[in-house]
Design a protein around this motif. Structure first.
Motif, PDB file in Angstrom:
ATOM      1  N   GLY A 165      -8.884  -1.753  12.569  1.00 12.24           N
ATOM      2  CA  GLY A 165      -8.823  -2.574  13.762  1.00 12.24           C
ATOM      3  C   GLY A 165      -7.613  -2.330  14.632  1.00 12.24           C
ATOM      4  O   GLY A 165      -7.419  -3.021  15.638  1.00 12.24           O
ATOM      5  N   ARG A 166      -6.765  -1.354  14.280  1.00 15.75           N
ATOM      6  CA  ARG A 166      -5.529  -1.121  15.034  1.00 15.75           C
ATOM      7  C   ARG A 166      -5.604   0.105  15.926  1.00 15.75           C
ATOM      8  O   ARG A 166      -4.811   0.249  16.827  1.00 15.75           O
ATOM      9  N   TRP A 167      -6.537   1.017  15.653  1.00 19.88           N
ATOM     10  CA  TRP A 167      -6.665   2.178  16.533  1.00 19.88           C
ATOM     11  C   TRP A 167      -8.114   2.623  16.657  1.00 19.88           C
ATOM     12  O   TRP A 167      -8.937   2.424  15.780  1.00 19.88           O
ATOM     13  N   HIS A 168      -8.380   3.220  17.800  1.00 17.50           N
ATOM     14  CA  HIS A 168      -9.690   3.777  18.119  1.00 17.50           C
ATOM     15  C   HIS A 168      -9.599   5.295  17.953  1.00 17.50           C
ATOM     16  O   HIS A 168      -8.696   5.922  18.507  1.00 17.50           O
ATOM     17  N   THR A 169     -10.513   5.877  17.188  1.00 17.62           N
ATOM     18  CA  THR A 169     -10.443   7.301  16.877  1.00 17.62           C
ATOM     19  C   THR A 169     -11.414   8.106  17.739  1.00 17.62           C
ATOM     20  O   THR A 169     -12.584   7.746  17.873  1.00 17.62           O
ATOM     21  N   ILE A 170     -10.906   9.178  18.326  1.00 17.98           N
ATOM     22  CA  ILE A 170     -11.739  10.174  19.000  1.00 17.98           C
ATOM     23  C   ILE A 170     -11.612  11.463  18.203  1.00 17.98           C
ATOM     24  O   ILE A 170     -10.504  11.989  18.036  1.00 17.98           O
ATOM     25  N   LYS A 171     -12.723  11.960  17.686  1.00 16.44           N
ATOM     26  CA  LYS A 171     -12.698  13.216  16.939  1.00 16.44           C
ATOM     27  C   LYS A 171     -12.932  14.368  17.907  1.00 16.44           C
ATOM     28  O   LYS A 171     -13.965  14.425  18.564  1.00 16.44           O
ATOM     29  N   LEU A 172     -11.968  15.246  17.981  1.00 14.45           N
ATOM     30  CA  LEU A 172     -12.044  16.378  18.904  1.00 14.45           C
ATOM     31  C   LEU A 172     -12.421  17.639  18.132  1.00 14.45           C
ATOM     32  O   LEU A 172     -11.645  18.126  17.310  1.00 14.45           O
ATOM     33  N   ALA A 223      -9.784  -3.904  22.773  1.00 15.60           N
ATOM     34  CA  ALA A 223      -9.124  -4.894  21.910  1.00 15.60           C
ATOM     35  C   ALA A 223      -7.654  -4.563  21.676  1.00 15.60           C
ATOM     36  O   ALA A 223      -7.097  -4.881  20.645  1.00 15.60           O
ATOM     37  N   GLY A 224      -7.037  -3.907  22.672  1.00 17.85           N
ATOM     38  CA  GLY A 224      -5.612  -3.606  22.543  1.00 17.85           C
ATOM     39  C   GLY A 224      -5.276  -2.555  21.515  1.00 17.85           C
ATOM     40  O   GLY A 224      -4.137  -2.468  21.061  1.00 17.85           O
ATOM     41  N   ARG A 225      -6.236  -1.753  21.123  1.00 13.83           N
ATOM     42  CA  ARG A 225      -5.989  -0.771  20.061  1.00 13.83           C
ATOM     43  C   ARG A 225      -5.229   0.454  20.564  1.00 13.83           C
ATOM     44  O   ARG A 225      -5.273   0.783  21.739  1.00 13.83           O
ATOM     45  N   ALA A 226      -4.575   1.113  19.631  1.00 11.59           N
ATOM     46  CA  ALA A 226      -4.007   2.429  19.907  1.00 11.59           C
ATOM     47  C   ALA A 226      -5.142   3.454  19.881  1.00 11.59           C
ATOM     48  O   ALA A 226      -6.291   3.134  19.552  1.00 11.59           O
ATOM     49  N   LEU A 227      -4.808   4.669  20.242  1.00 11.09           N
ATOM     50  CA  LEU A 227      -5.792   5.758  20.255  1.00 11.09           C
ATOM     51  C   LEU A 227      -5.336   6.850  19.307  1.00 11.09           C
ATOM     52  O   LEU A 227      -4.191   7.290  19.366  1.00 11.09           O
ATOM     53  N   LEU A 228      -6.230   7.297  18.429  1.00 14.66           N
ATOM     54  CA  LEU A 228      -5.960   8.428  17.547  1.00 14.66           C
ATOM     55  C   LEU A 228      -6.893   9.562  17.938  1.00 14.66           C
ATOM     56  O   LEU A 228      -8.114   9.449  17.809  1.00 14.66           O
ATOM     57  N   ASP A 253       0.392  -4.723  17.033  1.00 13.96           N
ATOM     58  CA  ASP A 253       0.390  -6.170  16.816  1.00 13.96           C
ATOM     59  C   ASP A 253       1.433  -6.904  17.649  1.00 13.96           C
ATOM     60  O   ASP A 253       1.180  -8.028  18.110  1.00 13.96           O
ATOM     61  N   PHE A 254       2.606  -6.276  17.885  1.00  9.08           N
ATOM     62  CA  PHE A 254       3.720  -7.025  18.464  1.00  9.08           C
ATOM     63  C   PHE A 254       4.244  -6.490  19.793  1.00  9.08           C
ATOM     64  O   PHE A 254       5.035  -7.165  20.462  1.00  9.08           O
ATOM     65  N   GLU A 255       3.854  -5.287  20.190  1.00  9.94           N
ATOM     66  CA  GLU A 255       4.334  -4.722  21.463  1.00  9.94           C
ATOM     67  C   GLU A 255       3.144  -4.574  22.413  1.00  9.94           C
ATOM     68  O   GLU A 255       2.627  -3.489  22.632  1.00  9.94           O
ATOM     69  N   LYS A 256       2.731  -5.677  22.983  1.00  5.22           N
ATOM     70  CA  LYS A 256       1.485  -5.710  23.746  1.00  5.22           C
ATOM     71  C   LYS A 256       1.553  -4.924  25.047  1.00  5.22           C
ATOM     72  O   LYS A 256       0.516  -4.563  25.608  1.00  5.22           O
ATOM     73  N   ARG A 257       2.742  -4.666  25.569  1.00  8.41           N
ATOM     74  CA  ARG A 257       2.811  -3.947  26.838  1.00  8.41           C
ATOM     75  C   ARG A 257       2.811  -2.428  26.645  1.00  8.41           C
ATOM     76  O   ARG A 257       2.885  -1.679  27.618  1.00  8.41           O
ATOM     77  N   ARG A 258       2.726  -1.991  25.407  1.00  7.45           N
ATOM     78  CA  ARG A 258       2.694  -0.557  25.126  1.00  7.45           C
ATOM     79  C   ARG A 258       1.279  -0.079  24.825  1.00  7.45           C
ATOM     80  O   ARG A 258       0.558  -0.724  24.068  1.00  7.45           O
ATOM     81  N   ARG A 259       0.928   1.049  25.424  1.00  3.69           N
ATOM     82  CA  ARG A 259      -0.324   1.721  25.083  1.00  3.69           C
ATOM     83  C   ARG A 259       0.041   3.036  24.415  1.00  3.69           C
ATOM     84  O   ARG A 259       0.701   3.883  25.025  1.00  3.69           O
ATOM     85  N   ILE A 260      -0.383   3.166  23.174  1.00  4.99           N
ATOM     86  CA  ILE A 260       0.071   4.284  22.349  1.00  4.99           C
ATOM     87  C   ILE A 260      -1.105   5.169  21.971  1.00  4.99           C
ATOM     88  O   ILE A 260      -2.112   4.700  21.433  1.00  4.99           O
ATOM     89  N   ALA A 261      -0.972   6.447  22.278  1.00  4.15           N
ATOM     90  CA  ALA A 261      -1.968   7.447  21.885  1.00  4.15           C
ATOM     91  C   ALA A 261      -1.288   8.473  20.995  1.00  4.15           C
ATOM     92  O   ALA A 261      -0.183   8.939  21.307  1.00  4.15           O
ATOM     93  N   VAL A 262      -1.919   8.824  19.893  1.00  9.29           N
ATOM     94  CA  VAL A 262      -1.336   9.783  18.954  1.00  9.29           C
ATOM     95  C   VAL A 262      -2.374  10.843  18.612  1.00  9.29           C
ATOM     96  O   VAL A 262      -3.580  10.622  18.744  1.00  9.29           O
ATOM     97  N   TRP A 269       3.919   1.808  11.089  1.00  8.17           N
ATOM     98  CA  TRP A 269       4.635   1.701  12.371  1.00  8.17           C
ATOM     99  C   TRP A 269       3.671   1.430  13.506  1.00  8.17           C
ATOM    100  O   TRP A 269       3.904   0.570  14.365  1.00  8.17           O
ATOM    101  N   LEU A 270       2.542   2.165  13.528  1.00  5.58           N
ATOM    102  CA  LEU A 270       1.572   2.007  14.606  1.00  5.58           C
ATOM    103  C   LEU A 270       0.929   0.624  14.562  1.00  5.58           C
ATOM    104  O   LEU A 270       0.728  -0.020  15.606  1.00  5.58           O
ATOM    105  N   LYS A 271       0.635   0.136  13.378  1.00  9.01           N
ATOM    106  CA  LYS A 271       0.079  -1.216  13.219  1.00  9.01           C
ATOM    107  C   LYS A 271       1.049  -2.246  13.796  1.00  9.01           C
ATOM    108  O   LYS A 271       0.649  -3.172  14.520  1.00  9.01           O
ATOM    109  N   HIS A 272       2.323  -2.113  13.491  1.00  8.05           N
ATOM    110  CA  HIS A 272       3.340  -3.054  13.980  1.00  8.05           C
ATOM    111  C   HIS A 272       3.415  -3.004  15.505  1.00  8.05           C
ATOM    112  O   HIS A 272       3.503  -4.053  16.179  1.00  8.05           O
TER     113      HIS A 272
END
Length: 481
Positions: A163-170, A47-52, A137-146, A131-134
């Motif tokens: 709904g803005r990021w998908h979390t992976i617990k390491l 769903a276009g989410r970022a990754l945490l 929502d608005f920079e669809k060509r960027r894939r951001i992992a933090v 910042w990550l939510k923005h």
């Protein structure tokens, strides 16, 4: 900008050598199970989410990011379209997120197509969630992992990221990953798809597999001492590994991160609280006793516990039940890695000579494995106590209303049905017909009845073997499924 732009660009180029046609040197060829989750997100973010990528310091988050970047480059992604930065660097922290993007555009202006951003330790930046939510929502060509070594979003502003990021617990390295990283000689063991499959095995199979796996016990004890932090896992000297672990936790997390991220000023009391938890690893958290012994007020102590949980140093297990059973019950505390307590308390190898402490470490290791393996399936974990009878079950996994109880009996003698009164009572009262007992010896492996009619059974499985299988993600899919 406060800092000279060319100086910041130099820092960025140092972190992004691929812009100049080079690769990041000395990356491990072997990849953790979490790498495949990250790679899948890079290919197809849900769903276009970022990754945490969330986890304690020194668990290998940066290495996973660099491995993901290396794979993108191998697939032909233009080097200038990939940005890596860590906000542990003071100059990048001063530049901020928007300043970082401006510098990237100046350094690599001719980007076309998808852009990939890998940002380490983002919790150091104020209002990073907004910042990550923005961006999502608005920079669809960027894939951001933090990555984040602490989770202040759990305490403030969490709703901004829904709904803005998908979390992976390491978590720290599993026992299986530890063996792979060290390249220890491990026998070829049979693959299993589920612990439930073992209930169908024969006594001969249990005997043969246990015999083949006997070498794992020595490695497992070393794992309990060195821990699952990649930096300490490969150190040959166990005392040195424990010294490094103590320095990382006490100096970097308790004394630095707690002040910077959570505004903690009473560092001595916080350290004392953590030492108290190390002494009671796997035990009940008695807040009244803790507050009295450490001479801190209960609200302060509770705040410390929440912060330690937010920085991924502890897990909290609530009592099994509903309503008042939970509200009145005490939490059970597990450290994030079995080597933390002996490392912080500078126990050396004396842990192996103390059956009680060794059993606690084995229980902590097992809980970390079962929790880490199944948290993504929204499985709830708790412990059970049988009221006035004083009976107990160490860990209960709630799989959509179906319970899988685990009891840890890490001792040199064989576990018999008479030793499992708490487990038997829980299974009877909750209509559970299968349970697991975590044992020590490879000979203590098989199925035993908990009732005379054999309707309730327990799988006895040695801790080194179950932790190996739980960490071997390609062969273990689900508890009881």
């Amino acid at each position: 900008m406060i800092i000279n732009s060319s100086e910041l660009t130099g820092v960025l180029r140092q972190y992004n050598p691929w812009w100049s046609g080079n690769r990041f040197p000395d990356l491990p060829a072997w990849k953790r199970a979490a790498f495949h989750e990250i790679a899948h997100w890079v290919e197809n973010p849900p769903a276009g989410r970022a990754l945490l990528l969330s986890g304690a310091r020194q668990v290998g988050k940066t290495t996973l990011f660099l491995q993901a970047i290396d794979e993108l480059l191998a697939k032909g992604i233009p080097p200038g379209n990939i940005l890596y930065a860590t906000f542990d660097h003071p100059l990048l922290k001063l530049a901020g997120l928007d300043g970082l993007l401006r510098l990237w555009d100046e350094a690599e202006p001719s980007k076309q197509g998808t852009e990939y951003l890998f940002l380490d330790e983002i919790q150091s930046i104020k209002e990073w969630q907004v910042w990550l939510k923005h961006q999502v929502d608005f920079e669809k060509r960027r894939r951001i992992a933090v990555t984040g070594s602490a989770t202040p979003l759990a305490m403030e502003g969490q709703e901004s990221g829904v709904g803005r990021w998908h979390t992976i617990k390491l978590a720290t390295l599993s026992f299986y990953e530890y063996l792979k990283l060290r390249n220890d000689p491990v026998p070829k063991l049979p693959a299993i798809s589920s612990l439930a499959d073992l209930f169908d095995m024969t006594p001969a199979w249990f005997s043969k597999t246990g015999s083949e796996a006997r070498i794992l016990t020595g490695f497992f004890h070393e794992y309990l001492l060195r821990g699952g932090f990649p930096q300490t896992a490969t150190v040959s000297s166990i005392p040195l590994a424990q010294k490094l672990l103590r320095e990382d936790i006490v100096d970097k997390i308790l004394k630095r991160d707690m002040t910077a991220l959570f505004g903690v000023r009473r560092i001595i009391e916080l350290e004392q609280t953590f030492l108290y938890l190390c002494l009671h690893d796997g035990g009940m958290l008695d807040m009244q006793e803790l507050s009295k012994n450490l001479e801190v007020k209960r609200p302060t102590a509770m705040s410390f516990i929440s912060i330690l949980e937010a920085t991924h140093l502890i897990y909290r297990l609530q009592p099994f039940g509903y309503g008042k059973e939970i509200l009145r019950g005490k939490h059970k505390i597990y450290l994030a890695d079995p080597a933390i307590a002996p490392g912080v308390l500078l126990k050396g190898i004396s842990l192996l000579d103390n059956p009680t402490l060794l059993g606690q470490a084995a229980e902590t290791a097992f809980f970390k494995h079962v929790f880490s393996r199944y948290y993504a399936r929204s499985i709830a974990f708790s412990y059970w106590r049988g009221g006035k009878k004083g009976l107990e079950v160490d860990i209960i996994a709630d799989i959509g209303g179906r319970y899988v109880p685990f009891e840890v009996k890490y001792r040199s003698t064989a576990v018999e049905t008479a030793d499992l009164k708490g487990l038997t009572e829980f299974c009877r009262t909750r209509a559970v017909n299968k349970s697991c007992v975590i044992t020590r010896n490879m000979e203590d492996f098989g199925i035993i009845p908990l009732t005379g009619d054999n309707n309730i059974q327990a799988l006895k499985i040695p801790a080194p073997l179950v932790c190996y299988w739980l960490g071997e993600s390609e062969t273990t899919s689900a508890v009881g499924s």
